[in-house]
Design an enzyme around this catalytic site. Sequence first.
Site, PDB file in Angstrom:
ATOM      1  N   GLU A 108       0.921  -1.216   0.123  1.00 21.49           N
ATOM      2  CA  GLU A 108       0.036  -0.094  -0.229  1.00 21.49           C
ATOM      3  C   GLU A 108       1.040   1.107  -0.127  1.00 21.49           C
ATOM      4  O   GLU A 108       0.659   2.304   0.381  1.00 21.49           O
ATOM      5  CB  GLU A 108      -1.127  -0.233   1.193  1.00 21.49           C
ATOM      6  CG  GLU A 108      -1.955  -1.255   1.113  1.00 21.49           C
ATOM      7  CD  GLU A 108      -2.878  -1.359   2.317  1.00 21.49           C
ATOM      8  OE1 GLU A 108      -3.795  -0.417   2.498  1.00 21.49           O
ATOM      9  OE2 GLU A 108      -2.712  -2.224   3.348  1.00 21.49           O
TER      10      GLU A 108
ATOM     11  N   SER B 162      -6.125  -3.855   3.523  1.00 22.39           N
ATOM     12  CA  SER B 162      -6.807  -3.391   2.315  1.00 22.39           C
ATOM     13  C   SER B 162      -7.218  -4.777   1.310  1.00 22.39           C
ATOM     14  O   SER B 162      -6.927  -4.683   0.088  1.00 22.39           O
ATOM     15  CB  SER B 162      -5.903  -2.440   1.674  1.00 22.39           C
ATOM     16  OG  SER B 162      -6.051  -1.186   2.052  1.00 22.39           O
TER      17      SER B 162
ATOM     18  N   SER C  35     -11.319   9.390   1.005  1.00 24.11           N
ATOM     19  CA  SER C  35     -11.532   8.220   1.986  1.00 24.11           C
ATOM     20  C   SER C  35     -12.707   8.425   2.853  1.00 24.11           C
ATOM     21  O   SER C  35     -12.984   9.618   3.346  1.00 24.11           O
ATOM     22  CB  SER C  35      -9.990   7.928   2.825  1.00 24.11           C
ATOM     23  OG  SER C  35      -8.879   7.913   1.906  1.00 24.11           O
TER      24      SER C  35
END
Length: 350
Positions: A16, A186, A321
């Site tokens: 990530e 994730s 987000s």
Amino acid sequence: MTKLRVGLLFGGRSGEHEVSISSARAIARALSWEENVSKYEILPFYIQKDGFWQAGEVAQQVLDTGVAIQNPAQTPNLWTFPPQTAEVDVWFPILHGPNGEDGTIQGLLTLNQVPFVGSGVLGSAVGMDKIAMKTAFAQAGLPQVKYKAITRAQVWSNPCVFPKLCDEIESTLGYPCFVKPANLGSSVGIAKVRSRQELEAALDSAASYDRRIIVEAGVVAREVECAVLGNDQPQASVIGEITFTSDFYDYETKYTEGKADLLIPAALPAAIVSQIQEMAIQAFLAVDAAGLSRVDFFYVEATGEIFINEINTLPGFTATSMYPQLWAATGIPFEKLVDQLIQFALERSK
């Protein structure tokens, strides 16, 4: 008034890396807001994909352009840090995934004896490991879907055990079910399976990512999320909902523009909203989180049941987000949210 020097720590060695850069860029913009500029000075620190720390012009260039260093020339030495680290008054780590939100960098920052944003070693480690997390949730009495914890040794080491393991999963969890590495964020390495063949392949794949694996029963439900902010007396945000057309909320769906929609606030009965908010705070306290977390739930509309899915102690922090959007809808804009997180870090260090 002397400005606080904020060490913005981003990049990292996980998959990530680019998401971390995006989060850092959004935080840097927030710290450039007029009211924050009078209080804070940004000191950027970029951790390359090979683990080498960069500060000064190199880190600022990555922060400005959003482009990761692809072919580092330096030989990594994790115990040699830029001299600018000694100038930091408070750290803002925004490293997603392994080596960023699992307690490892938090341990290093704790040894550094400088305040930092977010959970400490315990909260980060428990929040990252899905098996430890579920154990903590169970102890707190939070309802969860059925699940089974598995080790890599059960999948790879003994060919006689593996068929029995699959039999047990089929009889206790059924199909569809989800196979997940315990310590990757994730949605990395997660698979939804509907048959024995898919189950065997998914277990083998998950074992290649992690020595600890979790298998969860599937449930037909709405996926909703709640943001938590604070330390010992945390507050919960409004509730958001994720909608998507893909089979499940996998890595591609999560990070490909247009593949998922965020509905904020979610259209839920007031009683359900209150229950989710209360459970989110319980989860936050159960893992000993601090500063910020996003807590994910399944809401089974047909029965009114709510199951906690997971907690993310260092969620994505771009302007789009879910975590900052939830707080914006609750009344705390992005720039003020960043300021409050730094203040909570200072409060916790005292």
